[in-house]
Design an enzyme around this catalytic site. Structure first.
Site, PDB file in Angstrom:
ATOM      1  CG  MET A 101      -1.853  -0.920   1.126  1.00 52.47           C
ATOM      2  SD  MET A 101      -3.460  -0.585   2.077  1.00 52.47           S
ATOM      3  CE  MET A 101      -3.048  -0.720   3.637  1.00 52.47           C
ATOM      4  N   GLY A 102       1.909   1.014  -0.472  1.00 51.57           N
ATOM      5  CA  GLY A 102       3.103   2.082  -0.399  1.00 51.57           C
ATOM      6  C   GLY A 102       3.481   2.795   0.923  1.00 51.57           C
ATOM      7  CB  ALA A 103       3.925   4.456   3.323  1.00 49.36           C
ATOM      8  CD  GLN A 110      -1.458  -8.484   4.734  1.00 51.02           C
ATOM      9  OE1 GLN A 110      -2.337  -7.772   4.948  1.00 51.02           O
ATOM     10  NE2 GLN A 110      -0.450  -8.600   4.448  1.00 51.02           N
ATOM     11  N   GLY A 117      11.452  -2.988   5.267  1.00 49.17           N
ATOM     12  CA  GLY A 117      10.907  -4.278   5.101  1.00 49.17           C
ATOM     13  C   GLY A 117      10.273  -4.569   3.587  1.00 49.17           C
ATOM     14  CG  HIS A 118       7.137  -2.293   2.042  1.00 48.73           C
ATOM     15  ND1 HIS A 118       7.133  -1.157   2.660  1.00 48.73           N
ATOM     16  CD2 HIS A 118       5.952  -3.058   1.980  1.00 48.73           C
ATOM     17  CE1 HIS A 118       5.952  -1.159   3.409  1.00 48.73           C
ATOM     18  NE2 HIS A 118       5.124  -2.100   2.933  1.00 48.73           N
ATOM     19  N   GLY A 127       5.239 -10.078   4.143  1.00 49.16           N
ATOM     20  CA  GLY A 127       6.222 -10.110   5.336  1.00 49.16           C
ATOM     21  C   GLY A 127       5.606 -10.845   6.329  1.00 49.16           C
ATOM     22  CB  VAL A 175      12.951  -5.657   8.013  1.00 48.61           C
ATOM     23  CG1 VAL A 175      13.902  -4.865   8.363  1.00 48.61           C
ATOM     24  CG2 VAL A 175      13.151  -6.656   6.927  1.00 48.61           C
ATOM     25  CB  SER A 215       3.386   2.123   6.180  1.00 46.07           C
ATOM     26  OG  SER A 215       3.880   1.249   5.207  1.00 46.07           O
TER      27      SER A 215
END
Length: 280
Positions: A31-33, A154, A37-38, A148, A177, A187
């Site tokens: 979802m951005g931000a 989830q 970790g991403h 993650g 992370v 985020s």
């Protein structure tokens, strides 16, 4: 700069070319931000596939309040800059009508795994997650998808959904992370006031102590009470849940007799943080 694609048709044209060339595709739904970790998910996807797509879509269907949706960080330009060194093939930032066109009337719902934990406190949240993720899997045609482990429930839900619907994608969970002080990257950390940010690692410290006590054979109720006291003493306003669950299937557990996860959600500075750690 990596191309930003905003329509299904443009994305599918790219994917079709890759598939015809026999290339494998990894997707990192976000979802951005974006944070480190991403980016660790992106690197895992690059290591395992010929092509990588990062999706950025702030999904309104998984928010429980209009204010939470409105306040969620939106940083597309900065996200693209962070992704540039990783040389992903496409950043898919779909316009809302590419995900939810007029008249959209379908919900993908997973039962069982969505009950309890975050599901008990965020009604409808996981229906929003599984609906959008199923669409992103189908739109990207990915062979592998990377999530993650911080959002452990989830991860379990999305894995079950893909399996049940015969979507030919392998769901891969990657390690959480953390900052040097133990706070899991999220985020939502961007929303923490400075004082709350300084206190936030208290959640992981208390969870780690509880996990050690469980492995030593301690009483789960007593250890939970001590951990909750420690979390509140660190500066959190309230503990939403702190539970021991089976690592596979998330069944409640009273002792560590098989691989388990300790999962928690708590509020600090008006921000809801979640975390989990392996136990045993």
């Amino acid at each position: 700069m990596t191309d930003i694609v905003r329509t299904r048709s443009a994305l599918r044209a790219r994917v079709l070319g890759w598939k015809r060339a026999g290339e494998s595709i990894g997707v990192v739904p976000t979802m951005g931000a974006l944070h480190a970790g991403h980016l660790s998910l992106v690197e895992a996807a690059k290591a395992g596939n010929d092509r990588v797509i990062v999706t950025i879509f702030v999904n309104p269907k998984q928010f429980n309040s209009a204010s939470d949706l409105e306040n969620y960080p939106r940083t597309e330009e900065q996200d693209a800059e962070k992704l540039a060194p990783h040389e992903v093939d496409v950043i898919y930032v779909p316009d809302p009508d590419q995900i939810y066109p007029d008249g959209f009337a379908t919900t993908v719902s997973v039962t069982g795994l969505t009950e309890g934990l975050c599901g008990a406190h965020r009604p409808g949240h996981f229906d929003g997650v599984t609906t959008v993720v199923s669409k992103l899997f189908l739109q990207t045609g990915a062979d592998r998808a990377y999530f993650g482990q911080k959002d452990y429930q989830q991860l379990q839900v999305v894995t079950r959904m893909a399996m049940d619907l015969d979507i030919p994608v392998e769901v891969i969970g990657c390690p959480t992370v953390r900052e040097d002080d133990g706070l899991a990257l999220s985020s939502r950390n961007l929303l923490l006031p400075s004082e709350a940010r300084a206190a936030a690692p208290g959640l992981n410290r208390a969870m780690t102590a509880m996990a050690e006590g469980l492995l030593a054979g301690g009483d789960i109720a007593a250890l939970r009470a001590t951990a909750e006291e420690a979390i509140l003493a660190a500066g959190f306003e309230r503990v939403e849940y702190l539970e021991l669950r089976a690592a596979d299937g998330l069944a409640p557990m009273a002792s560590v007799d098989r691989p388990a996860r300790l999962l928690a959600a708590a509020w600090i500075g008006g921000v809801r943080l979640i975390d989990n750690i392996a136990v045993g």
